[in-house]
Motif scaffolding. Structure first.
Motif, PDB file in Angstrom:
ATOM      1  N   VAL A  18       0.843  -1.195   0.000  1.00 41.59           N
ATOM      2  CA  VAL A  18       0.000   0.000   0.000  1.00 41.59           C
ATOM      3  C   VAL A  18       0.880   1.247   0.000  1.00 41.59           C
ATOM      4  CG1 VAL A  18      -1.668   1.367   1.325  1.00 41.59           C
ATOM      5  CG2 VAL A  18      -1.947  -1.110   1.160  1.00 41.59           C
ATOM      6  N   LEU A  19       0.587   2.191  -0.911  1.00 43.76           N
ATOM      7  CA  LEU A  19       1.197   3.516  -0.882  1.00 43.76           C
ATOM      8  C   LEU A  19       0.292   4.461  -0.096  1.00 43.76           C
ATOM      9  CD1 LEU A  19       2.358   4.168  -4.572  1.00 43.76           C
ATOM     10  CD2 LEU A  19       3.737   3.361  -2.673  1.00 43.76           C
ATOM     11  N   HIS A  20       0.897   5.291   0.747  1.00 44.04           N
ATOM     12  CA  HIS A  20       0.147   6.277   1.516  1.00 44.04           C
ATOM     13  C   HIS A  20       0.429   7.667   0.953  1.00 44.04           C
ATOM     14  CE1 HIS A  20      -0.625   3.106   4.432  1.00 44.04           C
ATOM     15  NE2 HIS A  20       0.675   2.871   4.472  1.00 44.04           N
ATOM     16  N   TYR A  21      -0.643   8.378   0.587  1.00 43.14           N
ATOM     17  CA  TYR A  21      -0.466   9.719   0.027  1.00 43.14           C
ATOM     18  C   TYR A  21      -1.679  10.572   0.367  1.00 43.14           C
ATOM     19  CZ  TYR A  21       0.123  13.491  -3.356  1.00 43.14           C
ATOM     20  OH  TYR A  21       0.257  14.727  -3.957  1.00 43.14           O
ATOM     21  N   GLU A  22      -1.425  11.687   1.060  1.00 45.82           N
ATOM     22  CA  GLU A  22      -2.448  12.658   1.430  1.00 45.82           C
ATOM     23  C   GLU A  22      -3.676  12.006   2.070  1.00 45.82           C
ATOM     24  OE1 GLU A  22      -3.226  15.144  -1.975  1.00 45.82           O
ATOM     25  OE2 GLU A  22      -1.440  16.370  -1.573  1.00 45.82           O
ATOM     26  N   GLY A  23      -3.398  11.095   3.000  1.00 47.01           N
ATOM     27  CA  GLY A  23      -4.466  10.480   3.770  1.00 47.01           C
ATOM     28  C   GLY A  23      -5.198   9.345   3.085  1.00 47.01           C
ATOM     29  N   ARG A  24      -4.783   8.984   1.875  1.00 46.45           N
ATOM     30  CA  ARG A  24      -5.425   7.881   1.156  1.00 46.45           C
ATOM     31  C   ARG A  24      -4.444   6.744   0.959  1.00 46.45           C
ATOM     32  NH1 ARG A  24      -8.622   9.502  -4.140  1.00 46.45           N
ATOM     33  NH2 ARG A  24      -9.067   7.263  -3.917  1.00 46.45           N
ATOM     34  N   ASN A  25      -4.985   5.545   0.780  1.00 49.43           N
ATOM     35  CA  ASN A  25      -4.189   4.349   0.547  1.00 49.43           C
ATOM     36  C   ASN A  25      -4.368   3.888  -0.900  1.00 49.43           C
ATOM     37  OD1 ASN A  25      -3.433   4.347   3.252  1.00 49.43           O
ATOM     38  ND2 ASN A  25      -5.115   2.999   3.846  1.00 49.43           N
ATOM     39  N   TYR A  26      -3.256   3.535  -1.530  1.00 50.27           N
ATOM     40  CA  TYR A  26      -3.273   3.086  -2.918  1.00 50.27           C
ATOM     41  C   TYR A  26      -2.597   1.719  -3.011  1.00 50.27           C
ATOM     42  CZ  TYR A  26      -4.423   7.948  -3.942  1.00 50.27           C
ATOM     43  OH  TYR A  26      -5.026   9.187  -3.982  1.00 50.27           O
ATOM     44  N   PRO A  27      -3.297   0.698  -3.499  1.00 49.59           N
ATOM     45  CA  PRO A  27      -2.680  -0.628  -3.611  1.00 49.59           C
ATOM     46  C   PRO A  27      -1.574  -0.622  -4.664  1.00 49.59           C
ATOM     47  CG  PRO A  27      -4.794  -0.600  -4.729  1.00 49.59           C
ATOM     48  CD  PRO A  27      -4.669   0.713  -4.013  1.00 49.59           C
ATOM     49  N   MET A  28      -0.444  -1.233  -4.334  1.00 51.71           N
ATOM     50  CA  MET A  28       0.688  -1.262  -5.260  1.00 51.71           C
ATOM     51  C   MET A  28       1.350  -2.632  -5.204  1.00 51.71           C
ATOM     52  SD  MET A  28       2.667   0.148  -7.496  1.00 51.71           S
ATOM     53  CE  MET A  28       2.095   1.841  -7.446  1.00 51.71           C
ATOM     54  N   THR A  29       1.389  -3.318  -6.344  1.00 45.14           N
ATOM     55  CA  THR A  29       1.972  -4.649  -6.396  1.00 45.14           C
ATOM     56  C   THR A  29       3.493  -4.577  -6.524  1.00 45.14           C
ATOM     57  OG1 THR A  29       1.623  -4.682  -8.781  1.00 45.14           O
ATOM     58  CG2 THR A  29      -0.087  -5.671  -7.404  1.00 45.14           C
ATOM     59  N   GLN A  30       4.134  -5.723  -6.334  1.00 42.53           N
ATOM     60  CA  GLN A  30       5.589  -5.796  -6.375  1.00 42.53           C
ATOM     61  C   GLN A  30       6.136  -5.270  -7.697  1.00 42.53           C
ATOM     62  OE1 GLN A  30       7.225  -9.583  -5.228  1.00 42.53           O
ATOM     63  NE2 GLN A  30       9.139  -9.232  -6.310  1.00 42.53           N
TER      64      GLN A  30
END
Length: 283
Positions: free
Chosen positions: A58-70
């Motif tokens: 998970v990437l964290h940016y400006e209070g939101r979470n973004y799924p990120m694969t290898q």
């Protein structure tokens, strides 16, 4: 879409899926790349916008979470084919609703290839097309055929005396540092060397690395723009990966926002950087 480039000394096949090199044959027809077998189902992917795996994917940016694969999404997305000739090819990946669900930054990622004599050139250009800073890591992950007989080596053009780094089982950077396995510019490649995974040269001095395999041709990788270099082998498989990197995997302990993640490059609005590798075969 497959794109074929050829000279009388070298033949390359590129796939628009990931802008990936999927075949490289010398003048005798010998295949130099790994076959993307079950041990590792890739040939030579481009890694973007991360290298390795972020904690919890998970990437964290400006209070939101973004799924990120290898290793990011570039390797699993179709690039637009901008141009092809008998000796050149250009591919482009831009941000889209698909990428923005994982990486909320506008970008342009261009992969340019050219072939001449015994050499294949790759240039990857990354541009921040947004209005704010953009974090990114970028790498190339080619897997070359491995000869199990003794004598395989990497020859560096500079002394590589600095400690190396490792990743854990989740492909995240560990805090530990390890003595260099390079002695007098030579790294002897054995199965035991990779028992603890990839070997990361965090600040490599060399700009050229030669891969010598007893039963195969000699390969030179000449690098520009890439600050890191990684060597990895899946135990028991007949390939070795020689990976130019620009950036590092996220530390295993990091839980902060992606803009401040250690090891990432930071691109200002409108900033473009290019990274290149010339691969040359020798009889």
């Amino acid at each position: 879409m497959k794109v074929h480039l050829q000279t009388d000394q070298l033949r390359a096949v590129l796939d628009s899926l990931g802008a990936e090199l999927v075949s490289l044959q010398n003048s005798t027809g010998k295949e130099l790349l790994w076959s993307a077998g079950p041990e590792w189902p890739r040939h030579a992917p481009v890694l973007f916008p991360i290298i390795g795996r972020v904690p919890s994917e998970v990437l964290h940016y400006e209070g939101r979470n973004y799924p990120m694969t290898q290793h990011g999404f570039a390797r699993d997305n179709h690039f637009t084919v901008l141009e092809t000739t008998a000796h050149t090819a250009r591919f482009l990946l831009r941000n889209s609703p698909v990428t923005e669900a994982m990486f909320p930054f506008p970008f342009s990622l261009e992969s340019s290839w050219s072939i001449s004599g015994p050499s294949l050139d790759l240039t990857i250009s990354l541009t921040n097309t947004g209005t704010g800073p953009m974090p990114a890591s970028l790498g190339w992950h080619p897997a070359f055929r491995w000869d199990p007989s003794p004598g395989s080596q990497l020859l560096f053009d500079k002394e590589e005396t600095a400690d190396t780094r490792r990743v854990d089982a989740h492909v995240q950077l560990t805090a530990a540092r390890f003595p260099t396995p390079v002695h007098q510019k030579v790294l002897t490649l054995t199965e035991d060397l990779f028992a603890d995974g990839a070997i990361i040269f965090e600040s490599m001095k060399s700009r050229t690395v030669r891969y010598v395999s007893p039963q195969g041709p000699v390969l030179d990788l000449a690098l520009a723009g890439f600050a890191q270099f990684t060597v990895w082998k899946q135990p028991g498989a007949d390939f070795v990966c020689l990976e130019p990197w620009a950036g590092l995997p996220a530390p295993a302990s990091y839980r902060g926002e992606v803009l401040a993640s250690p090891g990432q490059m930071l691109f200002q609005p409108g900033e473009e950087r290019s990274f290149s590798c010339r691969l040359t075969t020798h009889p």
